[in-house]
Every structure is written in C-alpha cells, then in structure tokens.
Design a protein around this motif. Structure first.
Motif, PDB file in Angstrom:
ATOM      1  N   LEU A 284       0.826  -1.210   0.000  1.00 25.18           N
ATOM      2  CA  LEU A 284       0.000   0.000   0.000  1.00 25.18           C
ATOM      3  C   LEU A 284       0.862   1.262   0.000  1.00 25.18           C
ATOM      4  CD1 LEU A 284      -2.759  -1.049   2.569  1.00 25.18           C
ATOM      5  CD2 LEU A 284      -2.921  -0.982   0.077  1.00 25.18           C
ATOM      6  N   ALA A 285       1.933   1.272   0.779  1.00 24.06           N
ATOM      7  CA  ALA A 285       2.795   2.458   0.840  1.00 24.06           C
ATOM      8  C   ALA A 285       3.416   2.742  -0.525  1.00 24.06           C
ATOM      9  CB  ALA A 285       3.880   2.255   1.895  1.00 24.06           C
ATOM     10  N   ARG A 286       3.917   1.707  -1.197  1.00 26.82           N
ATOM     11  CA  ARG A 286       4.512   1.893  -2.521  1.00 26.82           C
ATOM     12  C   ARG A 286       3.474   2.404  -3.508  1.00 26.82           C
ATOM     13  NH1 ARG A 286       6.804  -3.308  -1.515  1.00 26.82           N
ATOM     14  NH2 ARG A 286       5.360  -4.220  -3.033  1.00 26.82           N
ATOM     15  N   ALA A 287       2.285   1.809  -3.472  1.00 27.61           N
ATOM     16  CA  ALA A 287       1.237   2.196  -4.417  1.00 27.61           C
ATOM     17  C   ALA A 287       0.790   3.639  -4.200  1.00 27.61           C
ATOM     18  CB  ALA A 287       0.049   1.246  -4.296  1.00 27.61           C
ATOM     19  N   MET A 288       0.642   4.049  -2.936  1.00 28.01           N
ATOM     20  CA  MET A 288       0.190   5.401  -2.641  1.00 28.01           C
ATOM     21  C   MET A 288       1.224   6.440  -3.065  1.00 28.01           C
ATOM     22  SD  MET A 288      -1.872   5.087   1.004  1.00 28.01           S
ATOM     23  CE  MET A 288      -0.457   4.459   1.907  1.00 28.01           C
TER      24      MET A 288
END
Length: 323
Positions: A284-288
């Motif tokens: 999620l952190a990478r995608a955001m």
C-alpha cells in the motif's frame, strides 16, 4: 533487419539563435525542452558535448556530434542515431527537426509498432511543444497524449525503492521514544515537481491529523498520524533537494521524496494487529507514493512553461492545454 526512419519538424516564430540557445541547455539541470517530469529526464555523465554518455529512461545513447546552437546527434550502442537540428528560415523564424534512424532486429521489430513508436512520437512532439513555448510563450497546436500512451506512461512509471529512515526525517525519528516498526520508500523528484511537503499530503488516503511540519527553502518534512488504544503511527513525507558536493555544486538531479512510517504498539493486541497489517503495508505504501508522484507530475507545468515563466514572470504561463 528493418530500418526505421522517423522525422518530426516544427516551424518556430523565433530567431534561430534564440532557439539554438535553448537546444544548448538540453539535458542540463535547467533543461527547458525535455518533457520532464511526465517523462524521464535526458541525462549524461558530463555536460552536453561530443562523447557524453547517458540517455533517458531505458533508452541509452551517447553524443556523437555537437554544433552549439545548431545541431546535436546521439548514437545508439547497437547502431543508428537520433538528432535535433535548428535551421534558420529568416531573421525571425526557424525550423526545428528531429530525425530518428535505427535498425530493429528480433523482438524490437514488434516493440516499435506496438509501443515504442507511440511513446517516441509523443515525447518528441512534447519536446517541440516546449521549444515553441519557451521561445514564444505559446503553442499553436499542442500534442495530446492518447489513452494508449497514457496507459504506457502509467505502466512504465518509476516504482519506489526501499531505503532506510532518512537522516533528514527528523520529525519521524523523534516521534516516539520507542519504535516497534519503521520503513521508508523513495522516488526521485524531477524538476518541476512540488517542493512543498504539504502538496504531497494526499499520498495518504483518508484524513489524518497533521502532527508536525519542518520546512526549508528547498523542501522539508510533513508529519501525519493518529494515536489509538492499540497503536500509534506516524507517516513522514520528506522532500529533499540534491545534496551539495564539496565544491558547492549539487549532486544528482532534482532531489527525492520519501514516505516513511513509524509505529509504536501499546500491548499484545496491538502487536498482533500490526503483525497482520505489516504484510500489506509495504504494498500500500509503494502504491500510494507512486500514484501521488505520477498525479503531481501530470499536473506540473511543462519545461517550456517553466522556462517562459522564469524569463517573463509578469506574463504568467500563458495559454495551457492539458492532454
């Protein structure tokens, strides 16, 4: 082997000397022509000149010929070349031409018509848009990115890399006396991207209270987060400019943006909860971060707009057409 020859040209209502001076700044820190930040920057291992080696994105080449103010030619490692040339038409106008000649073998014979051709055409036309904008303040018929090119742009967008918690993330480092988890994800910050950490606040979905802010002339850090009974978390958005070398010159291009997370759990229930969350957190952190990075790049002024605004600040950006 199939040889591809592709030509793009634009008549510019400005003297050749003025346009040639813009061409001489190609690949520099203040490059007014290459369409950054939407596309990867053109960079070389030395200032623009014969022998300089580099490229843009996954495309590699070296400068094989350079006539300041008039022409620059780039050779590919496996043969072929591409080149920009400025040709005077009269005292007040000139023609800018880009020519690509390259032999394609094997899989490249399929890659060119399926994807590379569309990307190449869009990037070159955006370069010509920037030439026209930087030289005249307007673009008569700006190129528009097709849905297919936008899809390719999305697929090829840089992916965040894992780094240690940056030394500059002081708010994150001092958020808790004890930290049970920390990670950080980083992307380069090309010219034209916002340097104010507040502009990156949308990287987190949902409304999280601001816990602190530290600003500098070239960036800073924004700390968001929330406290709960089972755990507390903080998310740091750190914007950094290139580091200064021993000679005072900058190291790297553009800077970087880092999304860091620190977590403190309060009891066994919090530790169990986060043991599950931490499995999906990196994804999620990478995608955001990647999504926000691309969104801000697409909304940023073009290189030509930035150049025109810097030279004629009272004129503003003039007419802008977004693809």
């Amino acid at each position: 082997m199939r040889t591809v020859r592709d030509v793009h040209a634009r008549t510019i209502d400005a003297p050749a000397g003025k346009v040639g001076a813009l061409l001489d700044r190609l690949a520099g820190d203040d490059d007014p022509l290459f369409p950054v930040p939407v596309w990867p920057a053109m960079r070389f291992d030395r200032p623009l000149g014969t022998g300089a080696t580099g490229g843009h994105g996954f495309v590699r080449y070296r400068v094989t010929a350079y006539e300041p103010g008039r022409r620059v030619r780039f050779g590919f490692p496996d043969g072929g070349h591409h080149a920009f040339e400025v040709t005077p038409l009269d005292a007040k106008s000139c023609r800018v031409t880009h020519v690509l000649e390259h032999g394609h073998r094997g899989a490249r014979r399929l890659a060119w018509p399926l994807a590379v051709r569309w990307l190449h055409t869009t990037v070159v036309e955006e370069v010509l848009d920037n030439v026209e904008r930087a030289a005249t303040g307007t673009v008569s018929a700006p190129v528009r990115r097709s849905p297919y090119v936008q899809l390719l742009n999305r697929l090829l967008w840089d992916r965040p890399t894992a780094v240690g918690l940056p030394a500059g993330a002081r708010l994150a480092r001092t958020a808790f006396a004890r930290t049970d988890f920390e990670d950080a994800w980083q992307l380069p910050l090309p010219p034209g991207m916002p340097r104010d950490p507040a502009a990156w606040k949308g990287v987190l979905r949902g409304a999280f209270p601001e816990q602190g802010r530290a600003t500098t002339a070239d960036g800073g850090e924004l700390l968001l987060g929330k406290d709960a009974r089972h755990l507390d978390f903080r998310a740091s958005i750190l914007v950094e400019s290139p580091a200064a070398g021993v000679d005072g010159r900058t190291v790297g291009h553009g800077g970087r943006v880092t999304l860091s997370t620190v977590v403190r759990t309060h009891h066994a229930g919090g530790r169990l909860y986060f043991a599950l969350v931490r499995r999906v957190h990196p994804v999620l952190a990478r995608a955001m971060l990647r999504r926000t990075h691309r969104r801000l790049a697409l909304a940023a002024p073009s290189a030509g707009e930035r150049e025109w605004a810097a030279r004629a600040p009272r004129a503003g950006y003039g007419h802008r057409t977004r693809p």
